[in-house]
Design an enzyme around this catalytic site. Structure first.
Site, PDB file in Angstrom:
ATOM      1  N   GLY A 118      17.564 -40.928  38.684  1.00  0.00           N
ATOM      2  CA  GLY A 118      18.502 -41.116  37.594  1.00  0.00           C
ATOM      3  C   GLY A 118      18.150 -40.229  36.414  1.00  0.00           C
ATOM      4  N   ALA A 119      19.158 -39.590  35.836  1.00  0.00           N
ATOM      5  CA  ALA A 119      18.920 -38.660  34.729  1.00  0.00           C
ATOM      6  C   ALA A 119      18.193 -39.334  33.578  1.00  0.00           C
ATOM      7  CB  ALA A 119      20.249 -38.080  34.252  1.00  0.00           C
ATOM      8  N   ASP A 120      18.538 -40.596  33.295  1.00  0.00           N
ATOM      9  CA  ASP A 120      17.902 -41.286  32.170  1.00  0.00           C
ATOM     10  C   ASP A 120      16.409 -41.463  32.393  1.00  0.00           C
ATOM     11  OD1 ASP A 120      18.554 -42.995  34.290  1.00  0.00           O
ATOM     12  OD2 ASP A 120      18.823 -44.738  33.001  1.00  0.00           O
ATOM     13  N   ARG A 121      15.998 -41.675  33.642  1.00  0.00           N
ATOM     14  CA  ARG A 121      14.575 -41.840  33.938  1.00  0.00           C
ATOM     15  C   ARG A 121      13.806 -40.546  33.660  1.00  0.00           C
ATOM     16  NH1 ARG A 121      14.380 -44.149  39.920  1.00  0.00           N
ATOM     17  NH2 ARG A 121      12.197 -44.618  39.391  1.00  0.00           N
ATOM     18  N   GLN A 166      26.489 -49.365  28.637  1.00  0.00           N
ATOM     19  CA  GLN A 166      26.673 -48.826  27.299  1.00  0.00           C
ATOM     20  C   GLN A 166      26.420 -47.328  27.277  1.00  0.00           C
ATOM     21  OE1 GLN A 166      24.033 -51.140  24.710  1.00  0.00           O
ATOM     22  NE2 GLN A 166      25.777 -52.372  24.058  1.00  0.00           N
ATOM     23  N   GLY A 208      25.189 -44.763  30.133  1.00  0.00           N
ATOM     24  CA  GLY A 208      24.682 -45.748  31.064  1.00  0.00           C
ATOM     25  C   GLY A 208      25.822 -46.500  31.717  1.00  0.00           C
ATOM     26  N   ASN A 209      25.487 -47.354  32.659  1.00  0.00           N
ATOM     27  CA  ASN A 209      26.529 -48.103  33.356  1.00  0.00           C
ATOM     28  C   ASN A 209      27.226 -49.110  32.463  1.00  0.00           C
ATOM     29  OD1 ASN A 209      26.482 -47.261  36.262  1.00  0.00           O
ATOM     30  ND2 ASN A 209      24.310 -47.741  35.998  1.00  0.00           N
ATOM     31  N   VAL A 236      25.141 -44.433  24.562  1.00  0.00           N
ATOM     32  CA  VAL A 236      24.451 -44.263  23.284  1.00  0.00           C
ATOM     33  C   VAL A 236      24.659 -42.833  22.811  1.00  0.00           C
ATOM     34  CG1 VAL A 236      22.274 -44.519  22.042  1.00  0.00           C
ATOM     35  CG2 VAL A 236      22.727 -45.930  24.058  1.00  0.00           C
ATOM     36  N   THR A 282      21.002 -51.929  32.066  1.00  0.00           N
ATOM     37  CA  THR A 282      21.749 -52.518  33.179  1.00  0.00           C
ATOM     38  C   THR A 282      20.810 -52.768  34.349  1.00  0.00           C
ATOM     39  OG1 THR A 282      23.693 -51.271  32.466  1.00  0.00           O
ATOM     40  CG2 THR A 282      23.752 -52.248  34.662  1.00  0.00           C
TER      41      THR A 282
END
Length: 264
Positions: free
Chosen positions: A107-110, A11, A8-9, A13, A132
């Site tokens: 976004g890949a995380d989404r 952190q 992430g921008n 994980v 973020t």
């Protein structure tokens, strides 16, 4: 074991999976210009705290919103650990339809969160991710990713407020606000941010439900919260049903299993 990395921008994980079981997870500050050697050393030190070794990894999958670090982890996997590397992107099979106007712009995380929500909680689903940025995303009854909403994260907004005002301090938002009608400035800020963001997330979720319901059934819909700040905010949300801080890591494991099996 599988090494899953969500960059992430703010952190990054890390998670180690043995099959579908998350053995351990770690968080570290995202530093965009670290070399593969530096990342490897930092990861090895974190893993050693849990009695584990970086060399235990036999594959790596990465979800990243920081392109420079994607390459660094690719080199860590290929050149140092010599294990297969997978990156969540437009070319990866998600196992679900992506109905965003420009699928490559999500976004890949989404997307990873949507995959995990479907796998563990079923469709339809709504996912609120507090990091973020704060995102709220929807998966319809057919299991398709439909898109969502983005607003500034709690601490991004806090930094903006503190930098633009002379007398308003930056406060710890993890300290519980005693009541909405606060009687001192730090608690007034906590009230505005905590109850205000909880209300905003709830309002978005209700609108999502209305729009999904207008298109078809939302029977069995689950609302899941995740992200580094989700424990801070989700307990004040009335629409959140499940708190799953490991949702993104779980989604990475699901995607690895899907794509690795098809690559064989």
């Amino acid at each position: 074991m599988l090494m899953a990395v969500d960059i992430g921008n703010t952190q990054t994980v890390l998670g180690f999976f043995e099959g579908e079981r998350l053995r351990a997870s770690w968080r570290m500050t995202t530093e965009p210009y670290r070399s593969p050697d530096e990342i490897g050393a930092a990861c090895a030190a974190l893993f050693a705290l849990r009695g584990m070794s970086l060399e235990d990894a036999d594959a790596m999958i990465v979800s990243s919103v920081v392109p420079d670090l994607t390459g660094a982890y690719r080199h860590l996997a290929g050149d140092i650990l010599r294990v297969p590397f997978y990156s969540v992107g437009p070319e990866m099979d998600l196992g679900m339809e992506n109905r965003y106007d420009d699928p490559s712009a999500v976004g890949a995380d989404r997307l990873v969160n949507a995959v995990a929500a479907c796998r563990y909680y079923g469709a339809p689903a709504i996912i609120a991710d507090s990091g973020t940025a704060t995102t709220v995303c929807a998966v319809d009854a057919g299991g398709a990713y439909r898109g969502g909403a983005i607003l500034p994260g709690l601490y991004v907004s806090m930094d903006a407020l503190a930098s633009r005002t002379a007398k308003l301090p930056r406060v710890d938002l993890e300290e519980e606000p005693p009541r909405a009608i606060a009687t001192n400035t730090p608690d007034s800020i906590r009230s505005g941010f905590i109850y205000g963001y909880a209300g905003a997330i709830d309002a978005l979720i209700r609108r999502f439900k209305d729009e999904l319901a207008a298109e078809g059934s939302i029977e069995g819909l689950r609302v899941v919260a995740t992200g580094g700040l989700s424990p801070v905010i989700s307990r004040y949300c009335r629409e959140i049903e499940v708190l799953d801080p490991d949702l993104t890591l779980k989604g990475l494991q699901v995607l690895y299993a899907l794509n690795a099996s098809r690559a064989r």
